[in-house]
Design an enzyme around this catalytic site. Structure first.
Site, PDB file in Angstrom:
ATOM      1  N   HIS A   1       4.530   0.486  10.777  1.00 24.20           N
ATOM      2  CA  HIS A   1       3.487  -0.410  10.268  1.00 24.20           C
ATOM      3  C   HIS A   1       2.669  -0.914  11.446  1.00 24.20           C
ATOM      4  O   HIS A   1       3.213  -1.392  12.444  1.00 24.20           O
ATOM      5  CB  HIS A   1       4.165  -1.574   9.543  1.00 24.20           C
ATOM      6  CG  HIS A   1       3.247  -2.516   8.843  1.00 24.20           C
ATOM      7  ND1 HIS A   1       2.221  -2.114   8.023  1.00 24.20           N
ATOM      8  CD2 HIS A   1       3.216  -3.888   8.836  1.00 24.20           C
ATOM      9  CE1 HIS A   1       1.590  -3.167   7.535  1.00 24.20           C
ATOM     10  NE2 HIS A   1       2.171  -4.253   8.020  1.00 24.20           N
TER      11      HIS A   1
ATOM     12  N   ASP B   1       0.127   4.213   2.671  1.00 21.81           N
ATOM     13  CA  ASP B   1       0.928   3.237   3.426  1.00 21.81           C
ATOM     14  C   ASP B   1       1.109   1.940   2.628  1.00 21.81           C
ATOM     15  O   ASP B   1       0.392   1.672   1.665  1.00 21.81           O
ATOM     16  CB  ASP B   1       0.252   2.919   4.756  1.00 21.81           C
ATOM     17  CG  ASP B   1       0.542   3.948   5.836  1.00 21.81           C
ATOM     18  OD1 ASP B   1       1.206   4.968   5.540  1.00 21.81           O
ATOM     19  OD2 ASP B   1       0.100   3.740   6.984  1.00 21.81           O
ATOM     20  N   ASP B   2       2.065   1.139   3.086  1.00 21.05           N
ATOM     21  CA  ASP B   2       2.315  -0.219   2.559  1.00 21.05           C
ATOM     22  C   ASP B   2       2.835  -0.221   1.127  1.00 21.05           C
ATOM     23  O   ASP B   2       2.673  -1.216   0.403  1.00 21.05           O
ATOM     24  CB  ASP B   2       1.056  -1.090   2.640  1.00 21.05           C
ATOM     25  CG  ASP B   2       0.504  -1.231   4.049  1.00 21.05           C
ATOM     26  OD1 ASP B   2       1.263  -0.939   5.006  1.00 21.05           O
ATOM     27  OD2 ASP B   2      -0.654  -1.615   4.210  1.00 21.05           O
TER      28      ASP B   2
END
Length: 311
Positions: free
Chosen positions: A133, A13-14
């Site tokens: 998110h 993620d991110d």
């Protein structure tokens, strides 16, 4: 090659948060420690991340962001989505505004559509999957808009963060446990909505109990053990019915956040990097995921790392 028991998507993620996080995620992919990434298109290094994904042929999806930094949609510089400084309300602030009834769902939809379009501009194609998110995509009201956007764009896969073993996890601190249990409750209530829109997700989700310092070889084995138990349960039900699905690998997504920690003032989504991204936990996750013992365990257990389009 024998049929795998588990098809495991390990999603970093991110992606895009900063160049250091990007490089760490790519290093993980090159070492076959992750198999997929989720891109923050409003992040400081989103273009850098998209170029890396193209260069290294990394399967990539969209990490829809409604809680951190600035919006992508230029028409939302004054809206219920943002605070007086022009930024999203934050992880808990977004939930508070939503719960107060003050969130305009038309603005949420406009931002989600703008982020899909920005993703296409950066990568040249639609997201292979789309999640949220800080799990914003399963929140009340948001889930309906989110599902409609995925359906309209033809994005087939999402994430449903319901983790087996969460309730019996002995090492989560109370504040994190409370947040994760609320995420699970919201996710369970999203299932009908996502089904109705024809959206799919893996059989098992993992990642809430293995974040940061809680990620270890032992804890990952614990989490994957629950996935293997789920496979046995599915196989037993199929055997009772005489169904051929008992031979199908179970599909699992493991959410992770590896990387080289952000430097102060470098990265983020418009407000600079947060404590989460600057934490040594990012490097801890990177090193744990690349541990040869873990990679060997995958092979021993018949766990095949793959992407959503390999299901």
């Amino acid at each position: 090659m024998p049929q795998p028991k588990v098809k495991l998507v390990v999603t970093g993620d991110d992606f895009g948060y900063c160049e250091r996080r990007n490089r760490g995620i790519v290093d993980c992919f090159e070492d076959r420690a992750i198999s997929n990434v989720s891109l923050l298109v409003n992040a400081a290094s989103a273009e850098h991340a998209a170029e890396l994904a193209k260069r290294h042929h990394i399967p990539i999806g969209l990490h829809a962001n409604l809680s951190e930094g600035a919006p992508v949609c230029q028409d939302l510089r004054r809206s219920t989505l943002i605070n007086k400084d022009g930024f999203f309300h934050g992880k808990m602030g977004f939930r508070e505004v939503l719960q107060s009834g003050q969130m305009n769902m038309a603005e949420v939809e406009a931002e989600l559509r703008a982020q899909v379009k920005r993703f296409c501009e950066l990568t040249g194609h639609l997201p292979g999957h789309m999640d949220g998110h800080q799990h914003v995509h399963v929140l009340p009201e948001v889930r309906e808009v989110f599902a409609q956007v995925l359906s309209d764009f033809g994005i087939s896969y999402t994430r449903v963060p319901v983790e087996p073993g969460l309730h019996s996890c002995p090492f989560l601190p109370p504040h994190l446990r409370d947040f994760d249990l609320q995420v699970e409750k919201d996710a369970l209530q999203s299932v009908e909505v996502f089904h109705r829109h024809g959206i799919r997700w893996p059989d098992v989700y993992l990642g809430l109990t293995t974040m940061g310092q809680n990620m270890s070889f032992a804890n990952l084995k614990r989490a994957l053990g629950f996935a293997m138990e789920a496979r046995m349960s599915i196989a037993a039900r199929c055997d009772d019915l005489g169904a051929s699905d008992m031979y199908r690998p179970i599909t699992v997504e493991l959410m992770v956040h590896p990387g080289y920690p952000s430097h102060p003032l470098q990265g983020g989504c418009g407000e600079g990097p947060d404590d989460f991204s600057q934490s040594s936990d990012r490097l801890h996750e990177l090193n744990t995921l690349r541990d040869p013992a873990l990679l060997s365990y995958y092979k021993q257990q018949g766990i095949l790392l793959c992407a959503f389009n390999d299901f």
